[in-house]
Motif scaffolding. Structure first.
Motif, PDB file in Angstrom:
ATOM      1  N   SER A  77       2.832   1.533   3.420  1.00 48.88           N
ATOM      2  CA  SER A  77       2.132   1.107   4.631  1.00 48.88           C
ATOM      3  C   SER A  77       1.647  -0.335   4.429  1.00 48.88           C
ATOM      4  N   PRO A  78       2.091  -1.268   5.298  1.00 52.10           N
ATOM      5  CA  PRO A  78       2.983  -1.053   6.439  1.00 52.10           C
ATOM      6  C   PRO A  78       4.415  -0.749   5.987  1.00 52.10           C
ATOM      7  N   GLY A 125       8.379  -6.783  -7.081  1.00 50.46           N
ATOM      8  CA  GLY A 125       8.019  -8.138  -7.482  1.00 50.46           C
ATOM      9  C   GLY A 125       6.663  -8.125  -8.168  1.00 50.46           C
ATOM     10  N   ASP A 126       5.733  -8.924  -7.642  1.00 48.83           N
ATOM     11  CA  ASP A 126       4.385  -8.981  -8.208  1.00 48.83           C
ATOM     12  C   ASP A 126       3.454  -7.958  -7.576  1.00 48.83           C
ATOM     13  N   ASN A 127       3.941  -7.200  -6.618  1.00 47.02           N
ATOM     14  CA  ASN A 127       3.106  -6.229  -5.917  1.00 47.02           C
ATOM     15  C   ASN A 127       3.229  -4.843  -6.559  1.00 47.02           C
ATOM     16  N   TYR A 128       2.099  -4.160  -6.640  1.00 44.73           N
ATOM     17  CA  TYR A 128       2.068  -2.822  -7.218  1.00 44.73           C
ATOM     18  C   TYR A 128       1.066  -1.976  -6.441  1.00 44.73           C
ATOM     19  N   ALA A 129       1.439  -0.716  -6.205  1.00 46.00           N
ATOM     20  CA  ALA A 129       0.528   0.200  -5.518  1.00 46.00           C
ATOM     21  C   ALA A 129       0.851   1.626  -5.953  1.00 46.00           C
ATOM     22  N   ILE A 153       9.862   5.341   3.030  1.00 41.49           N
ATOM     23  CA  ILE A 153       9.513   6.727   2.707  1.00 41.49           C
ATOM     24  C   ILE A 153       9.983   7.036   1.287  1.00 41.49           C
ATOM     25  N   LEU A 154       9.068   7.536   0.454  1.00 45.98           N
ATOM     26  CA  LEU A 154       9.338   7.709  -0.972  1.00 45.98           C
ATOM     27  C   LEU A 154       9.298   9.179  -1.391  1.00 45.98           C
ATOM     28  N   ASP A 155       9.661  10.074  -0.496  1.00 46.65           N
ATOM     29  CA  ASP A 155       9.535  11.513  -0.736  1.00 46.65           C
ATOM     30  C   ASP A 155      10.376  11.968  -1.929  1.00 46.65           C
ATOM     31  N   LEU A 156       9.790  12.900  -2.696  1.00 44.28           N
ATOM     32  CA  LEU A 156      10.469  13.462  -3.866  1.00 44.28           C
ATOM     33  C   LEU A 156      10.602  14.967  -3.702  1.00 44.28           C
ATOM     34  N   ARG A 157      11.825  15.491  -3.899  1.00 42.28           N
ATOM     35  CA  ARG A 157      12.041  16.931  -3.842  1.00 42.28           C
ATOM     36  C   ARG A 157      12.108  17.489  -5.267  1.00 42.28           C
ATOM     37  N   ILE A 158      11.376  18.598  -5.483  1.00 44.97           N
ATOM     38  CA  ILE A 158      11.461  19.327  -6.743  1.00 44.97           C
ATOM     39  C   ILE A 158      12.033  20.708  -6.405  1.00 44.97           C
ATOM     40  N   THR A 159      13.131  21.069  -7.046  1.00 48.69           N
ATOM     41  CA  THR A 159      13.764  22.355  -6.755  1.00 48.69           C
ATOM     42  C   THR A 159      13.309  23.413  -7.759  1.00 48.69           C
ATOM     43  N   ASN A 200       0.838  -1.193   0.000  1.00 52.95           N
ATOM     44  CA  ASN A 200       0.000   0.000   0.000  1.00 52.95           C
ATOM     45  C   ASN A 200       0.873   1.244   0.000  1.00 52.95           C
ATOM     46  N   VAL A 201       0.447   2.252  -0.758  1.00 52.92           N
ATOM     47  CA  VAL A 201       1.140   3.534  -0.784  1.00 52.92           C
ATOM     48  C   VAL A 201       0.190   4.588  -0.224  1.00 52.92           C
ATOM     49  N   VAL A 202       0.700   5.396   0.699  1.00 54.45           N
ATOM     50  CA  VAL A 202      -0.118   6.414   1.359  1.00 54.45           C
ATOM     51  C   VAL A 202       0.462   7.793   1.070  1.00 54.45           C
TER      52      VAL A 202
END
Length: 203
Positions: free
Chosen positions: A60-61, A134-138, A111-117, A37-39
């Motif tokens: 998450s988790p 793998g086989d999981n996508y969110a 944590i997948l945070d992306l910074r845009i300058t 899951n992606v939140v």
């Protein structure tokens, strides 16, 4: 009751028909726990042109995302804003080159945070954070709103009013300067006339 596992671990010898539902339930629980899951925050992210901004997103988790395929996609064009895979940053849209950074310090915590300058007004819009492992996508969506306080629409009547006010002020200043110089000239003339024709001395 007799032992079927050996090593002195007694157990019940259950028939397969009784055991099968338990095995299915355990398998389903395992699949559920492995779900990805992606939140993302529910509120809009706001920024002003020229600022740096961070688009936040997490698993998450919590799960280590170092080896995942992570993509930030511009919803409007479906173009790649940033693409990370197995520790490498891959190709992206030309307009974002040199302006994005996946903050890797948080990857081990999912944590997948992306910074845009130096954000631009054209950066406004929705961004999709996708993760494939793998086989999981969110995926999840983050909305960015960029404002430019210097690009407000200027109405023609406002421009005309500003021009008129500027001309009036300029005319007033010119008139004051002209009157001041005229009075100074008159004073100088009077002074010179007194020096040239002094008043007669009284007897």
């Amino acid at each position: 009751m007799h032992s079927i596992l050996g090593c002195n671990h007694p157990t019940f010898a259950l028939p397969w028909r009784t055991l099968l539902p338990y095995l299915v339930a355990l398998h389903l629980l395992h699949l559920g726990s492995a779900q990805l899951n992606v939140v993302a925050p529910s509120l809009h992210v706001t920024a002003i042109v020229g600022q740096d901004v961070v688009l936040r997103c997490h698993l998450s988790p919590c799960k280590d995302a170092w080896s995942s395929d992570i993509r930030w996609i511009q919803h409007r064009s479906s173009g790649l804003v940033h693409h990370y895979q197995n520790g490498i940053d891959l190709e992206q849209m030309e307009e974002y080159k040199g302006r994005t950074e996946l903050l890797r310090d948080g990857l081990s915590d999912g944590i997948l945070d992306l910074r845009i300058t130096a954000v631009r007004s054209t950066d406004s819009g929705s961004y999709i954070c996708t993760v494939e492992d793998g086989d999981n996508y969110a995926e999840a969506v983050v909305d960015l709103e960029v404002s430019d306080p210097f690009s407000q629409i200027v109405h023609p009547w406002k421009v005309a009013l500003a021009v008129v006010i500027t001309l009036l002020v300029a005319s007033f200043v010119v008139s004051i300067v002209f009157l001041h110089r005229k009075r100074a000239a008159q004073s100088r003339e009077l002074s010179e006339s007194f020096q040239a024709f002094p008043p007669p001395k009284s007897l």
